[in-house]
Design a protein around this motif. Structure first.
Motif, short mmCIF file in Angstrom:
data_model
loop_
_atom_site.label_atom_id
_atom_site.label_comp_id
_atom_site.label_asym_id
_atom_site.label_seq_id
_atom_site.Cartn_x
_atom_site.Cartn_y
_atom_site.Cartn_z
N ILE A 87 43.48 -6.75 3.86
CA ILE A 87 43.09 -6.77 5.27
C ILE A 87 41.58 -6.88 5.41
O ILE A 87 40.83 -6.45 4.54
CB ILE A 87 43.61 -5.52 6.01
CG1 ILE A 87 43.07 -4.25 5.37
CG2 ILE A 87 45.13 -5.49 6.04
CD1 ILE A 87 43.39 -2.99 6.13
N GLU A 88 41.17 -7.46 6.52
CA GLU A 88 39.75 -7.53 6.81
C GLU A 88 39.20 -6.13 7.04
O GLU A 88 39.88 -5.28 7.60
CB GLU A 88 39.49 -8.37 8.07
CG GLU A 88 39.71 -9.84 7.88
CD GLU A 88 39.42 -10.59 9.16
OE1 GLU A 88 38.31 -11.14 9.26
OE2 GLU A 88 40.29 -10.58 10.05
N ARG B 116 42.15 -3.06 11.87
CA ARG B 116 42.98 -3.88 10.96
C ARG B 116 43.97 -3.03 10.18
O ARG B 116 45.13 -3.41 10.02
CB ARG B 116 42.12 -4.69 9.99
CG ARG B 116 41.17 -5.64 10.67
CD ARG B 116 41.90 -6.66 11.49
NE ARG B 116 40.90 -7.55 12.09
CZ ARG B 116 41.17 -8.65 12.71
NH1 ARG B 116 42.42 -9.03 12.85
NH2 ARG B 116 40.22 -9.39 13.22
N TYR C 8 36.64 -7.12 2.94
CA TYR C 8 38.09 -6.92 2.87
C TYR C 8 38.44 -5.59 2.23
O TYR C 8 37.63 -5.00 1.51
CB TYR C 8 38.76 -8.05 2.06
CG TYR C 8 38.80 -9.34 2.82
CD1 TYR C 8 39.85 -9.62 3.68
CD2 TYR C 8 37.77 -10.26 2.71
CE1 TYR C 8 39.88 -10.80 4.40
CE2 TYR C 8 37.78 -11.45 3.43
CZ TYR C 8 38.84 -11.70 4.28
OH TYR C 8 38.87 -12.86 5.00
N ILE D 113 49.70 -10.97 7.45
CA ILE D 113 48.94 -10.09 6.55
C ILE D 113 49.36 -10.40 5.12
O ILE D 113 50.54 -10.29 4.77
CB ILE D 113 49.20 -8.61 6.89
CG1 ILE D 113 48.76 -8.30 8.32
CG2 ILE D 113 48.49 -7.70 5.89
CD1 ILE D 113 49.20 -6.95 8.84
#
Length: 143
Positions: A10-11, A16, A42, A64
C-alpha cells in the motif's frame, strides 16, 4: 507450523491502511495478526487472516496488490525469555531470519510467533526436532 501469510502493498499515505483493513472487514475476513513495515512511499502489510485465499482476491478486486507466502508459526513459552529459546535454536541451526512478529492471542497458554526465513521447511523441522510443538494452521486462523 507452516501457515499462509497475506502481504499487501500500500502507498504510505493517510487512510491507505484503513482502506485495506476495511476492505477485508467488509468481506467478513478476520485479521489474526498484522505487521506493518514502511518506506517513504510504500508499506508492506503482513497479515494472518482466517481465509487467506479469499482475502487476497478481495484485496486484488479493490486494486490493492497482494500475495500469499509461507511463514512458520511457533508457540513459545509466554514468559520472559520465551523468544530467546526459539531464537537460540534457530541461530544454532544457522537459520537466517528475514523477519518475525508476534500474534495477539494464545494457544494453550503459549504466545505465538510468526517467523519468515529463507528456508521455512528447514525452520519447521529444526523447531520440531527441538521440542517446539506443531501448531495447527486452523488453530492460528481461529485465534
Amino acid at each position: 507450523m507452516i501457515i499462509t501469510q497475506l502481504s499487501a502493498f500500500i502507498e504510505n499515505k493517510p487512510g491507505r491502511l484503513l482502506a485495506a483493513v476495511n476492505t477485508l472487514a467488509e468481506a467478513g475476513i478476520d485479521i489474526r495478526a498484522l505487521s506493518l513495515a514502511d518506506t517513504d512511499e510504500y508499506g508492506i502489510v503482513r497479515l494472518i487472516v482466517d481465509r487467506p485465499e479469499e482475502a487476497r482476491g478481495v484485496l486484488k478486486e479493490a486494486g490493492i496488490a497482494a500475495k500469499l507466502s509461507h511463514v512458520v508459526a511457533v508457540a513459545m513459552n509466554d514468559k520472559p525469555g520465551g523468544a530467546v529459546e526459539i531464537l537460540g535454536v534457530l541461530s544454532d541451526a544457522g537459520i537466517n531470519l528475514e523477519y518475525i512478529y508476534a500474534c495477539v492471542g494464545h494457544l494453550s497458554g503459549k504466545a505465538l510467533m510468526v517467523i519468515r526465513t529463507d528456508d521455512y521447511e528447514k525452520t519447521e523441522k529444526v523447531l520440531s526436532e527441538n521440542g517446539f510443538a506443531d501448531v495447527d494452521p486452523s488453530d492460528v486462523y481461529k485465534l
